[in-house]
Design a protein around this motif. Structure first.
Motif, PDB file in Angstrom:
ATOM      1  N   LEU A 143       5.944 -26.773   0.262  1.00 46.06           N
ATOM      2  CA  LEU A 143       4.616 -26.863  -0.926  1.00 46.06           C
ATOM      3  C   LEU A 143       4.700 -24.465  -0.571  1.00 46.06           C
ATOM      4  CD1 LEU A 143       2.028 -28.670  -0.084  1.00 46.06           C
ATOM      5  CD2 LEU A 143       2.834 -28.476  -2.313  1.00 46.06           C
ATOM      6  N   ALA A 144       4.680 -24.682   0.571  1.00 47.51           N
ATOM      7  CA  ALA A 144       4.721 -23.083   1.787  1.00 47.51           C
ATOM      8  C   ALA A 144       6.196 -22.443   0.827  1.00 47.51           C
ATOM      9  CB  ALA A 144       4.750 -23.541   2.620  1.00 47.51           C
ATOM     10  N   ASN A 145       6.897 -23.382   1.020  1.00 50.90           N
ATOM     11  CA  ASN A 145       8.660 -22.523   0.159  1.00 50.90           C
ATOM     12  C   ASN A 145       8.418 -22.833  -1.439  1.00 50.90           C
ATOM     13  OD1 ASN A 145      10.025 -22.411   3.017  1.00 50.90           O
ATOM     14  ND2 ASN A 145      10.716 -25.117   2.828  1.00 50.90           N
ATOM     15  N   SER A 146       7.553 -22.840  -2.050  1.00 50.46           N
ATOM     16  CA  SER A 146       7.570 -23.068  -3.273  1.00 50.46           C
ATOM     17  C   SER A 146       6.845 -21.521  -3.342  1.00 50.46           C
ATOM     18  CB  SER A 146       7.296 -24.171  -4.034  1.00 50.46           C
ATOM     19  OG  SER A 146       5.563 -24.204  -3.711  1.00 50.46           O
ATOM     20  N   PHE A 147       6.287 -21.074  -2.700  1.00 50.25           N
ATOM     21  CA  PHE A 147       5.466 -19.465  -3.147  1.00 50.25           C
ATOM     22  C   PHE A 147       6.258 -18.745  -3.684  1.00 50.25           C
ATOM     23  CE2 PHE A 147       3.908 -16.046  -1.431  1.00 50.25           C
ATOM     24  CZ  PHE A 147       2.598 -15.519  -2.120  1.00 50.25           C
TER      25      PHE A 147
END
Length: 483
Positions: free
Chosen positions: A209-213
């Motif tokens: 989820l964090a990397n999708s930012f």
């Protein structure tokens, strides 16, 4: 934040349309609307009518007819805000809308604050905070991709994934706290190996989820593209062509552009933010030098650099300019554009192409140094165009789109687009790493439990379960009035 018991009203539609809608919400919404609205048929007063119905009638100011309208009635909790609500659809005249608003205010309403309807929906449990924030993203969406991401978040796709993580973590912490309650009896309720597997699973989800930012931020805010080069190379002309409007002043005088000019356009479903910069040259003009310094600053912030070169320049001029431009292109996708190509022959084009391939491409930073996550394919391309005659522009647009390596996004994909969410996920990721380290080193249960609680706290912050009043006020004041 305490629930407000006042009845609010606001115009919910933009000016200039044929129809205008006024929203009324709060404990007296139906009563206040009934004081100024008279149904055209039937003996039943408006206040006694069934919910989820539309009634035709007239708005009166005393005995004076203001307008013929349609009024939709909603009863709590089955409304957008979870409160009694009405929506008055009248003619879009600014005079009529203001007259109806004045009547509502005189009969007990007050003007709604920006985002107050959505804020009340959140406070009344109609949506969580991440869904409420998605409403603003939906209104601001400028492409199919941003619309799809906002719709997915508003439907609760993001919230559902976070809720599943929280549920697993709460079970995790309950087992640890149960052991603490029976610590004197040396009873073990939590399987350490199972807890480690669970923490690893949660770490992977939070990391994803964090990397999708980065992808989400590009889709939401656009890809920053710096247009750079020497004076009179055609940067402003190219910007105007890409935007299809006369955004920047075009002149033969050197140093016309002294500050950055920025605007966005959608190409191939992706929003690009083009930044026209001051021309790079040696000058004693203090103001122009400030503009050139901003050029280098914008290059460092950009994802793509369009380096515009006058095709009539000498090889010596091009190489001198390359020494100023290329040091700021580390980690960028560079498109070298030879402008005014209509004024040169094929021999000259071949010479410039050879110069680019043998000299300039070797100056670019290798992909090994490009370690941060990106949706860009780092490399350099070359193109001959005539910005003045719009030759090669379609090819340039194709190259811009191909430079972006966006993953295929389905309606069910969860992509983080909000900076606040990203910060909370980053904090949660740090906390779950401490949990993993604690399990490996077998730290005491009370310390392990504290780290787990911190993960839960940061995930809960995203959906609004622990968010303080100041954060809520900052979020909702950025909404438009009427939403």
């Amino acid at each position: 934040m305490e629930r407000n018991q006042e009845t609010i009203c606001a115009i919910a539609t933009a000016q200039g349309g044929a129809i205008g809608v006024i929203r009324v919400s709060g404990p007296e919404a139906i009563t206040v609307t009934g004081r100024i609205f008279k149904p055209a048929s039937g003996d039943l007063p408006f206040e006694e009518r069934q919910p989820n119905t539309v009634t035709f009638g007239r708005i009166y100011d005393g005995d004076a007819l203001v307008d013929e309208v349609l009024v939709t009635l909603f009863r709590a909790p089955h409304s957008y805000t979870g409160e009694d609500s009405t929506e008055i659809s009248c003619h879009g005249s600014a005079y009529i809308l203001q007259r109806v608003m004045q009547l509502l205010l005189e009969n007990g309403c007050r003007m709604a604050h920006p985002g107050e309807y959505t804020q009340r929906a959140f406070l009344n449990g109609k949506m969580d905070l991440s869904q409420a924030e998605a409403v603003a993203d939906l209104i601001a969406s400028s492409s199919a991709a941003t619309h799809r991401l906002a719709m997915n978040q508003m439907r609760g796709g993001f919230s559902k994934e976070l809720a599943e993580l929280r549920s697993k973590l709460l079970h995790f912490i309950s087992m640890i706290e149960l052991e603490l309650d029976f610590s004197e009896e040396d009873v073990e309720f939590a399987d350490r190996q199972a807890l480690y597997v669970l923490s690893d699973e949660i770490e992977k989800v939070i990391s994803r989820l964090a990397n999708s930012f980065h992808v989400g931020n590009v889709l939401k805010n656009g890809v920053p593209v710096a247009i750079v080069g020497e004076t009179n190379a055609g940067k402003s002309t190219l910007l105007n062509v890409l935007l299809n409007e006369e955004k920047a002043i075009v002149s033969d005088i050197h140093g016309t552009t002294r500050d950055v000019i920025e605007d966005a356009v959608n190409i191939g479903g992706v929003t690009f933010r083009f930044i026209d910069t001051a021309g790079i040259r040696d000058t004693r003009d203090i103001v122009e030098n400030l503009g050139i310094e901003r050029t280098f600053q914008k290059m460092r912030q950009a994802e793509i650099v369009l380096w515009i070169i006058d095709a009539l320049d000498t090889e010596k001029q091009i190489l001198q300019c390359s020494k100023k431009v290329l040091p700021h292109c580390e980690g960028k996708h560079v498109i070298v554009i030879f402008n005014k190509a209509d004024a040169i022959d094929e021999v000259r084009k071949a010479s410039l192409e050879s110069l680019f391939q043998n000299q300039l491409s070797h100056s670019l930073i290798s992909a090994d140094s490009f370690s941060r996550q990106s949706v860009l394919r780092q490399s350099a391309d070359m193109l001959f165009i005539s910005a003045k005659h719009r030759v090669g522009i379609c090819r340039l647009e194709e190259m811009l789109v191909s430079a972006i390596q966006l993953p295929m996004i389905t309606p069910n994909d969860v992509i983080v687009t909000n900076v606040r969410h990203y910060e909370a996920l980053t904090n949660a990721l740090e906390a779950i790493h401490r949990v993993q380290d604690g399990l490996k080193s077998q730290i005491p249960n009370d310390l392990l439990g504290q780290d787990v609680k911190e993960v839960i706290f940061h995930l809960s912050d995203i959906i609004g379960e622990v968010t303080n009043d100041m954060v809520l006020q900052n979020i909702f004041r950025n909404f438009c009035i009427g939403k």
